[in-house]
Design a protein around this motif. Structure first.
Motif, PDB file in Angstrom:
ATOM      1  N   ALA A 180      38.719  52.351  37.120  1.00  0.00           N
ATOM      2  CA  ALA A 180      38.541  50.950  37.532  1.00  0.00           C
ATOM      3  C   ALA A 180      39.895  50.283  37.770  1.00  0.00           C
ATOM      4  O   ALA A 180      40.047  49.500  38.711  1.00  0.00           O
ATOM      5  N   GLU A 181      40.882  50.606  36.955  1.00  0.00           N
ATOM      6  CA  GLU A 181      42.212  50.015  37.136  1.00  0.00           C
ATOM      7  C   GLU A 181      42.859  50.513  38.432  1.00  0.00           C
ATOM      8  O   GLU A 181      43.546  49.756  39.122  1.00  0.00           O
ATOM      9  N   ILE A 182      42.627  51.753  38.783  1.00  0.00           N
ATOM     10  CA  ILE A 182      43.153  52.293  40.044  1.00  0.00           C
ATOM     11  C   ILE A 182      42.490  51.582  41.223  1.00  0.00           C
ATOM     12  O   ILE A 182      43.153  51.199  42.185  1.00  0.00           O
ATOM     13  N   VAL A 183      41.173  51.371  41.139  1.00  0.00           N
ATOM     14  CA  VAL A 183      40.469  50.654  42.210  1.00  0.00           C
ATOM     15  C   VAL A 183      41.000  49.227  42.310  1.00  0.00           C
ATOM     16  O   VAL A 183      41.266  48.725  43.405  1.00  0.00           O
ATOM     17  N   ARG A 184      41.192  48.556  41.175  1.00  0.00           N
ATOM     18  CA  ARG A 184      41.739  47.191  41.190  1.00  0.00           C
ATOM     19  C   ARG A 184      43.113  47.163  41.857  1.00  0.00           C
ATOM     20  O   ARG A 184      43.414  46.269  42.644  1.00  0.00           O
ATOM     21  N   ALA A 185      43.948  48.130  41.534  1.00  0.00           N
ATOM     22  CA  ALA A 185      45.288  48.180  42.130  1.00  0.00           C
ATOM     23  C   ALA A 185      45.214  48.411  43.639  1.00  0.00           C
ATOM     24  O   ALA A 185      46.010  47.849  44.399  1.00  0.00           O
ATOM     25  N   ALA A 186      44.253  49.204  44.076  1.00  0.00           N
ATOM     26  CA  ALA A 186      44.120  49.499  45.512  1.00  0.00           C
ATOM     27  C   ALA A 186      43.658  48.286  46.310  1.00  0.00           C
ATOM     28  O   ALA A 186      43.892  48.207  47.516  1.00  0.00           O
ATOM     29  N   THR A 187      43.030  47.304  45.640  1.00  0.00           N
ATOM     30  CA  THR A 187      42.544  46.127  46.370  1.00  0.00           C
ATOM     31  C   THR A 187      43.689  45.329  46.983  1.00  0.00           C
ATOM     32  O   THR A 187      43.481  44.592  47.939  1.00  0.00           O
ATOM     33  N   ARG A 188      44.895  45.477  46.469  1.00  0.00           N
ATOM     34  CA  ARG A 188      46.055  44.758  47.023  1.00  0.00           C
ATOM     35  C   ARG A 188      46.364  45.197  48.450  1.00  0.00           C
ATOM     36  O   ARG A 188      47.067  44.509  49.163  1.00  0.00           O
ATOM     37  N   ARG A 189      45.834  46.338  48.839  1.00  0.00           N
ATOM     38  CA  ARG A 189      46.061  46.854  50.189  1.00  0.00           C
ATOM     39  C   ARG A 189      44.944  46.478  51.152  1.00  0.00           C
ATOM     40  O   ARG A 189      44.921  46.946  52.286  1.00  0.00           O
ATOM     41  N   VAL A 190      44.013  45.654  50.693  1.00  0.00           N
ATOM     42  CA  VAL A 190      42.874  45.244  51.509  1.00  0.00           C
ATOM     43  C   VAL A 190      43.027  43.775  51.843  1.00  0.00           C
ATOM     44  O   VAL A 190      43.319  42.965  50.973  1.00  0.00           O
TER      45      VAL A 190
END
Length: 186
Positions: A76-86
């Motif tokens: 979940a933390e990896i997914v949260r971090a990836a949202t910065r690229r959206v």
């Protein structure tokens, strides 16, 4: 819905405008834009609509609700971090097991679900089989995530009609899935 602060910041970022430039474009004062961007005040509804129209013309999408069901909280933390690229406001919820995940799906009604295949108790494959019984999830996109390299597990996951991402998950890969989901919603 994006907050006014996020909306102004995203418009300025997409447009390359300074606060003064955006103020001129909208016919308001620089302190007004500054106040909106810092969250100190809210625009009149007509001005808010102008901001939303400008954001739409720049291809800025409003929001995406994502749920991660995985017994490893790091996912979940990896997914949260990836949202910065959206280029959208993305909210990420998490559940640590299949039962909790089914309840969260019904409550959150996410548009995108990252679902771990291998979990203790009820696994991701069984969760996916039960999802159609939950009202409001007809358009939800399900993406399995797994560290398993077993051909049998991967075949069973793909047979349910959902895509599969292999762990370790990569930010660009997750951001691409989120962006594709947003585009499908438009």
């Amino acid at each position: 819905m994006l907050t006014t602060s996020d909306l102004v910041a995203r418009i300025r970022g997409a447009n390359g405008d300074t606060q003064e430039g955006l103020a001129r474009r909208l016919g308001v004062s620089y302190p007004t834009i500054n106040s909106w961007e810092r969250g100190r005040s809210e625009p009149h509804p007509a001005r808010r609509r102008e901001l939303e129209d400008l954001a739409e013309s720049l291809g800025i999408r409003a929001e995406l609700s994502v749920l991660v069901i995985d017994d490893d909280p790091v996912t979940a933390e990896i997914v949260r971090a990836a949202t910065r690229r959206v280029d959208a406001s993305v909210t990420v919820g998490a559940a640590l097991d299949g039962w909790e995940g089914l309840v969260a799906c019904g409550a959150q009604q996410p548009q995108l679900l990252f679902l771990d295949v291998m979990m203790p108790g009820i696994d991701g494959l069984e969760v996916a089989r039960r999802l159609p019984a939950i009202d409001g999830l007809e358009k939800m996109r399900v993406v399995f995530v797994t560290a398993s390299q077993s051909a049998e597990v991967l075949t069973r996951a793909k047979s349910l009609g959902h895509s599969v991402l292999n762990k370790p998950l990569e930010f660009d890969q997750l951001a691409r899935v989120m962006t594709e989901t947003l585009e499908a919603l438009d």
